[in-house]
Scaffold this active site. Structure first.
Site, PDB file in Angstrom:
ATOM      1  N   CYS A   1      -6.272   1.867   5.598  1.00  0.00           N
ATOM      2  CA  CYS A   1      -6.913   0.641   6.069  1.00  0.00           C
ATOM      3  C   CYS A   1      -6.377   0.288   7.461  1.00  0.00           C
ATOM      4  CB  CYS A   1      -6.639  -0.507   5.097  1.00  0.00           C
ATOM      5  SG  CYS A   1      -4.925  -1.062   5.100  1.00  0.00           S
TER       6      CYS A   1
ATOM      7  N   HIS B   1       0.859  -1.184   0.000  1.00  0.00           N
ATOM      8  CA  HIS B   1       0.000   0.000   0.000  1.00  0.00           C
ATOM      9  C   HIS B   1       0.899   1.239   0.000  1.00  0.00           C
ATOM     10  CE1 HIS B   1      -3.782  -2.017   1.924  1.00  0.00           C
ATOM     11  NE2 HIS B   1      -3.168  -2.832   1.084  1.00  0.00           N
TER      12      HIS B   1
ATOM     13  N   CYS C   1      -2.536  -0.323   7.507  1.00  0.00           N
ATOM     14  CA  CYS C   1      -1.768   0.917   7.400  1.00  0.00           C
ATOM     15  C   CYS C   1      -1.939   1.782   8.639  1.00  0.00           C
ATOM     16  CB  CYS C   1      -2.166   1.668   6.139  1.00  0.00           C
ATOM     17  SG  CYS C   1      -1.686   0.789   4.628  1.00  0.00           S
TER      18      CYS C   1
ATOM     19  N   GLU D   1       0.869   3.879   1.766  1.00  0.00           N
ATOM     20  CA  GLU D   1       1.272   4.287   3.117  1.00  0.00           C
ATOM     21  C   GLU D   1       2.428   3.437   3.626  1.00  0.00           C
ATOM     22  OE1 GLU D   1      -1.791   3.451   1.975  1.00  0.00           O
ATOM     23  OE2 GLU D   1      -3.311   4.093   3.406  1.00  0.00           O
TER      24      GLU D   1
END
Length: 156
Positions: free
Chosen positions: A90, A60, A93, A62
């Protein structure tokens, strides 16, 4: 407490860079989430999702900027950093943000199914949450939302 819809120019400036990263991801067939990590008012790391390209469910935006910033600083504690993300992080993260001790988070659009800040999960309920953390949601929300909607409309 989540601050909604802030319009300060500084927040928008860095968020625009996150949107640009999301657009790069979009162009490469990735879910268009972009992130930038700011340290001492300079962008230290920038990324977009790479889940498809790397076949890695943890890739991801992040996670990628947290890893890069930690490596550049030689420290996993990012206690003076600021993270800007086009979509609400999410749960994975969000936990990484807390573990890295990032005190300042800005995101664009809510993720009602997977969001770890205020949507599906609530950051305040996490044992590592600290109330002094500053969180701003809804920054450049329309641009972030349009990018996501365009991507998923194109894929259907």
């Amino acid at each position: 407490m989540i601050n909604k819809g802030g319009t300060t120019t500084v927040l928008q400036t860095y968020m625009k860079q996150a949107v640009k990263m999301g657009q790069i991801g979009y162009d490469r067939g990735e879910v268009p989430i972009g992130a930038v990590f700011v340290w001492e008012e300079k962008v230290l790391a920038a990324a977009h999702n790479l889940k498809e390209s790397l076949n890695d469910p943890t890739a991801h935006a992040e996670m990628l900027v947290i890893r890069e910033a930690s490596q550049k600083l030689g420290n996993w504690r990012l206690e003076r950093g600021k993270l800007f993300v086009t979509a609400e992080p999410c749960l994975m993260c969000t936990t990484a943000i807390l573990q890295a001790r990032i005190p300042f988070l800005v995101f664009g659009v809510n993720e009602w199914q997977t969001g770890g800040i205020e949507s599906a999960f609530k950051i305040e309920k996490h044992p590592d949450y600290y109330p002094s953390m500053q969180i701003y949601g809804g920054i450049l929300e329309e641009e972030c939302k349009a990018l996501m909607q365009s991507f998923f409309k194109k894929r259907r």
